[in-house]
Scaffold this motif. Structure first.
Motif, PDB file in Angstrom:
ATOM      1  N   LYS A 124      22.791  12.382  -6.364  1.00  0.00           N
ATOM      2  CA  LYS A 124      21.730  13.623  -6.361  1.00  0.00           C
ATOM      3  C   LYS A 124      20.597  12.953  -6.086  1.00  0.00           C
ATOM      4  O   LYS A 124      20.322  11.678  -6.543  1.00  0.00           O
ATOM      5  CB  LYS A 124      21.947  14.396  -7.779  1.00  0.00           C
ATOM      6  N   LEU A 125      19.557  13.694  -5.610  1.00  0.00           N
ATOM      7  CA  LEU A 125      18.026  13.158  -5.294  1.00  0.00           C
ATOM      8  C   LEU A 125      17.248  13.921  -5.947  1.00  0.00           C
ATOM      9  O   LEU A 125      17.370  15.236  -6.123  1.00  0.00           O
ATOM     10  CB  LEU A 125      17.887  13.488  -3.763  1.00  0.00           C
ATOM     11  N   LYS A 126      16.192  13.348  -6.382  1.00  0.00           N
ATOM     12  CA  LYS A 126      15.021  14.140  -6.870  1.00  0.00           C
ATOM     13  C   LYS A 126      13.898  13.357  -7.196  1.00  0.00           C
ATOM     14  O   LYS A 126      13.850  11.996  -6.912  1.00  0.00           O
ATOM     15  CB  LYS A 126      15.460  14.526  -8.374  1.00  0.00           C
ATOM     16  N   SER A 127      12.833  14.026  -7.378  1.00  0.00           N
ATOM     17  CA  SER A 127      11.465  13.295  -7.484  1.00  0.00           C
ATOM     18  C   SER A 127      11.067  13.754  -8.680  1.00  0.00           C
ATOM     19  O   SER A 127      10.864  14.511  -9.448  1.00  0.00           O
ATOM     20  CB  SER A 127      10.545  13.625  -6.426  1.00  0.00           C
ATOM     21  N   GLY A 128      10.259  12.674  -9.405  1.00  0.00           N
ATOM     22  CA  GLY A 128       9.745  12.933 -10.674  1.00  0.00           C
ATOM     23  C   GLY A 128      10.986  13.156 -11.789  1.00  0.00           C
ATOM     24  O   GLY A 128      11.834  12.840 -11.855  1.00  0.00           O
ATOM     25  N   GLY A 129      10.419  13.186 -12.988  1.00  0.00           N
ATOM     26  CA  GLY A 129      11.369  13.575 -14.182  1.00  0.00           C
ATOM     27  C   GLY A 129      11.065  12.307 -15.208  1.00  0.00           C
ATOM     28  O   GLY A 129      10.484  11.355 -14.817  1.00  0.00           O
ATOM     29  N   GLY A 130      12.108  12.562 -16.289  1.00  0.00           N
ATOM     30  CA  GLY A 130      12.053  11.218 -17.223  1.00  0.00           C
ATOM     31  C   GLY A 130      12.963  10.067 -16.806  1.00  0.00           C
ATOM     32  O   GLY A 130      13.526  10.272 -15.827  1.00  0.00           O
ATOM     33  N   HIS A 131      13.371   9.388 -17.825  1.00  0.00           N
ATOM     34  CA  HIS A 131      14.304   8.150 -17.302  1.00  0.00           C
ATOM     35  C   HIS A 131      15.624   8.351 -17.701  1.00  0.00           C
ATOM     36  O   HIS A 131      16.543   7.675 -17.389  1.00  0.00           O
ATOM     37  CB  HIS A 131      13.651   6.806 -17.836  1.00  0.00           C
ATOM     38  N   GLY A 132      15.674   9.394 -18.489  1.00  0.00           N
ATOM     39  CA  GLY A 132      17.337   9.622 -19.067  1.00  0.00           C
ATOM     40  C   GLY A 132      17.824   8.551 -19.862  1.00  0.00           C
ATOM     41  O   GLY A 132      19.153   8.629 -19.748  1.00  0.00           O
ATOM     42  N   GLY A 133      17.060   7.663 -20.473  1.00  0.00           N
ATOM     43  CA  GLY A 133      17.754   6.689 -20.966  1.00  0.00           C
ATOM     44  C   GLY A 133      17.921   5.567 -20.255  1.00  0.00           C
ATOM     45  O   GLY A 133      18.481   4.411 -20.850  1.00  0.00           O
ATOM     46  N   TYR A 178       8.144   9.406  -8.271  1.00  0.00           N
ATOM     47  CA  TYR A 178       8.805   8.778  -7.068  1.00  0.00           C
ATOM     48  C   TYR A 178      10.173   9.338  -6.862  1.00  0.00           C
ATOM     49  O   TYR A 178      10.629   9.871  -7.934  1.00  0.00           O
ATOM     50  CB  TYR A 178       8.982   6.830  -7.670  1.00  0.00           C
ATOM     51  N   VAL A 179      10.722   9.065  -5.709  1.00  0.00           N
ATOM     52  CA  VAL A 179      12.120   9.785  -5.647  1.00  0.00           C
ATOM     53  C   VAL A 179      13.438   8.802  -6.088  1.00  0.00           C
ATOM     54  O   VAL A 179      13.143   7.501  -6.216  1.00  0.00           O
ATOM     55  CB  VAL A 179      12.208   9.709  -3.939  1.00  0.00           C
ATOM     56  N   ARG A 180      14.259   9.430  -6.682  1.00  0.00           N
ATOM     57  CA  ARG A 180      15.351   8.668  -7.090  1.00  0.00           C
ATOM     58  C   ARG A 180      16.577   9.214  -6.246  1.00  0.00           C
ATOM     59  O   ARG A 180      16.754  10.373  -6.207  1.00  0.00           O
ATOM     60  CB  ARG A 180      15.645   9.145  -8.615  1.00  0.00           C
ATOM     61  N   VAL A 181      17.369   8.166  -5.913  1.00  0.00           N
ATOM     62  CA  VAL A 181      18.692   8.254  -5.281  1.00  0.00           C
ATOM     63  C   VAL A 181      19.542   8.149  -6.567  1.00  0.00           C
ATOM     64  O   VAL A 181      19.901   6.934  -6.743  1.00  0.00           O
ATOM     65  CB  VAL A 181      18.998   7.657  -4.086  1.00  0.00           C
ATOM     66  N   ARG A 182      20.311   9.116  -7.005  1.00  0.00           N
ATOM     67  CA  ARG A 182      21.109   8.836  -8.342  1.00  0.00           C
ATOM     68  C   ARG A 182      22.619   8.878  -7.799  1.00  0.00           C
ATOM     69  O   ARG A 182      23.141   9.938  -7.271  1.00  0.00           O
ATOM     70  CB  ARG A 182      20.949  10.094  -9.222  1.00  0.00           C
ATOM     71  N   VAL A 183      22.931   7.797  -7.908  1.00  0.00           N
ATOM     72  CA  VAL A 183      24.535   7.395  -7.410  1.00  0.00           C
ATOM     73  C   VAL A 183      25.435   7.517  -8.876  1.00  0.00           C
ATOM     74  O   VAL A 183      25.324   6.692  -9.835  1.00  0.00           O
ATOM     75  CB  VAL A 183      24.712   6.092  -6.918  1.00  0.00           C
ATOM     76  N   GLY A 214       1.030  -1.166   0.068  1.00  0.00           N
ATOM     77  CA  GLY A 214      -0.132  -0.059   0.078  1.00  0.00           C
ATOM     78  C   GLY A 214       1.000   1.285   0.029  1.00  0.00           C
ATOM     79  O   GLY A 214       0.289   2.206   0.516  1.00  0.00           O
ATOM     80  N   VAL A 215       2.238   1.265  -0.804  1.00  0.00           N
ATOM     81  CA  VAL A 215       2.965   2.342  -0.806  1.00  0.00           C
ATOM     82  C   VAL A 215       2.748   3.247  -2.054  1.00  0.00           C
ATOM     83  O   VAL A 215       2.598   2.694  -2.953  1.00  0.00           O
ATOM     84  CB  VAL A 215       4.137   2.025  -0.794  1.00  0.00           C
ATOM     85  N   PRO A 216       2.303   4.592  -1.834  1.00  0.00           N
ATOM     86  CA  PRO A 216       2.137   5.569  -2.990  1.00  0.00           C
ATOM     87  C   PRO A 216       3.227   5.650  -3.497  1.00  0.00           C
ATOM     88  O   PRO A 216       4.322   5.584  -2.932  1.00  0.00           O
ATOM     89  CB  PRO A 216       1.546   6.792  -2.129  1.00  0.00           C
ATOM     90  N   ASN A 217       3.168   6.088  -4.891  1.00  0.00           N
ATOM     91  CA  ASN A 217       4.364   6.420  -5.665  1.00  0.00           C
ATOM     92  C   ASN A 217       5.448   7.254  -5.011  1.00  0.00           C
ATOM     93  O   ASN A 217       6.553   7.063  -4.935  1.00  0.00           O
ATOM     94  CB  ASN A 217       4.164   6.895  -6.836  1.00  0.00           C
ATOM     95  N   GLU A 218       4.810   8.292  -4.364  1.00  0.00           N
ATOM     96  CA  GLU A 218       5.769   9.490  -3.724  1.00  0.00           C
ATOM     97  C   GLU A 218       6.430   8.880  -2.464  1.00  0.00           C
ATOM     98  O   GLU A 218       7.353   9.612  -1.836  1.00  0.00           O
ATOM     99  CB  GLU A 218       4.844  10.717  -3.051  1.00  0.00           C
ATOM    100  N   GLN A 219       6.297   7.719  -2.032  1.00  0.00           N
ATOM    101  CA  GLN A 219       6.902   7.000  -0.909  1.00  0.00           C
ATOM    102  C   GLN A 219       7.706   5.884  -1.537  1.00  0.00           C
ATOM    103  O   GLN A 219       8.105   4.871  -0.607  1.00  0.00           O
ATOM    104  CB  GLN A 219       5.970   6.755   0.364  1.00  0.00           C
ATOM    105  N   VAL A 220       7.989   5.646  -2.681  1.00  0.00           N
ATOM    106  CA  VAL A 220       8.927   4.642  -3.122  1.00  0.00           C
ATOM    107  C   VAL A 220      10.171   5.350  -3.618  1.00  0.00           C
ATOM    108  O   VAL A 220      10.158   6.501  -4.429  1.00  0.00           O
ATOM    109  CB  VAL A 220       8.118   4.130  -4.822  1.00  0.00           C
ATOM    110  N   ILE A 221      11.363   4.866  -3.187  1.00  0.00           N
ATOM    111  CA  ILE A 221      12.637   5.296  -3.462  1.00  0.00           C
ATOM    112  C   ILE A 221      13.467   4.480  -4.345  1.00  0.00           C
ATOM    113  O   ILE A 221      13.633   3.311  -3.946  1.00  0.00           O
ATOM    114  CB  ILE A 221      13.599   5.871  -2.267  1.00  0.00           C
TER     115      ILE A 221
END
Length: 195
Positions: A108-117, A133-138, A87-94
């Motif tokens: 870098k951290l962000k929410s939303g946006g495209g997939h960038g390939g 959803y939240v992305r932690v970009r390593v 029961g996790v909404p998209n905004e609580q998916v990391i």
């Protein structure tokens, strides 16, 4: 009352062949989080994934750490199934993933946006019905010279990088915990300032 469960997905490919590659850095980060919580991954009965559940802070939000048992490009189905199950909404998916467009040792951290390939993100966005959803970009950096990006991400980290890799993984795990505890904006201010 808001759902106090967060789904934290580490992207990567299955098997020992890929476990130390740049493309699996997301799975390495959720391994660090599982170790911190003293939890083991176990196969989930309703999704093609292994999960570890726990609360990093007693009484705090619950984290469901997940690694797909399929290839990265097909991560969407398991992520969607787990989000529905818990029961996790998209905004609580990391989603924690490798990022070619950031230098190695950068977060870098962000929410939303495209997939960038990034095919893993493409599949997850499609399965969740959007990219909110939240992305932690390593950051793993760009391949040197003319090396193909697909070959580069499937190679292990270079020996010079391995010296800093453990710190990068700990920082990324800290970033996940910061998003959950303090919110995305506070986490961005803390971790983007380090870049």
């Amino acid at each position: 009352m808001a759902n106090d469960v967060w789904l934290v997905v580490g992207l990567g490919n299955p098997g020992d062949r890929y476990s130390t590659t740049r493309h699996n850095v997301g799975q390495m980060v959720v391994d660090v989080l599982a170790t911190r919580m003293g939890e083991q991954f176990r196969r989930h009965s309703r999704a093609g994934a292994v999960v570890a559940e726990g609360r990093p802070v007693p009484g705090g939000p619950k984290l469901v750490l997940a690694k797909s048992t399929g290839y990265m490009n097909t991560s969407g189905g398991p992520v969607s199934q787990l989000a529905q199950y818990y029961g996790v909404p998209n905004e609580q998916v990391i989603v924690v993933h490798d990022e070619l467009d950031l230098p190695f040792d950068t977060l870098k951290l962000k929410s939303g946006g495209g997939h960038g390939g990034h095919n893993g993100l493409r599949d997850i966005s499609s399965a969740l019905g959007g990219g909110d959803y939240v992305r932690v970009r390593v950051g793993i950096g760009r391949p040197p010279g003319r090396q193909d990006a697909a070959d580069y991400v499937l190679k292990p980290f270079a020996s010079a990088e391995r010296d800093n890799l453990a710190v990068l993984l700990e920082d990324a795990a800290d970033a996940v915990e910061s998003v959950v505890a303090e919110g995305l904006l506070a986490a961005q201010q803390r971790f983007h300032a380090k870049a």
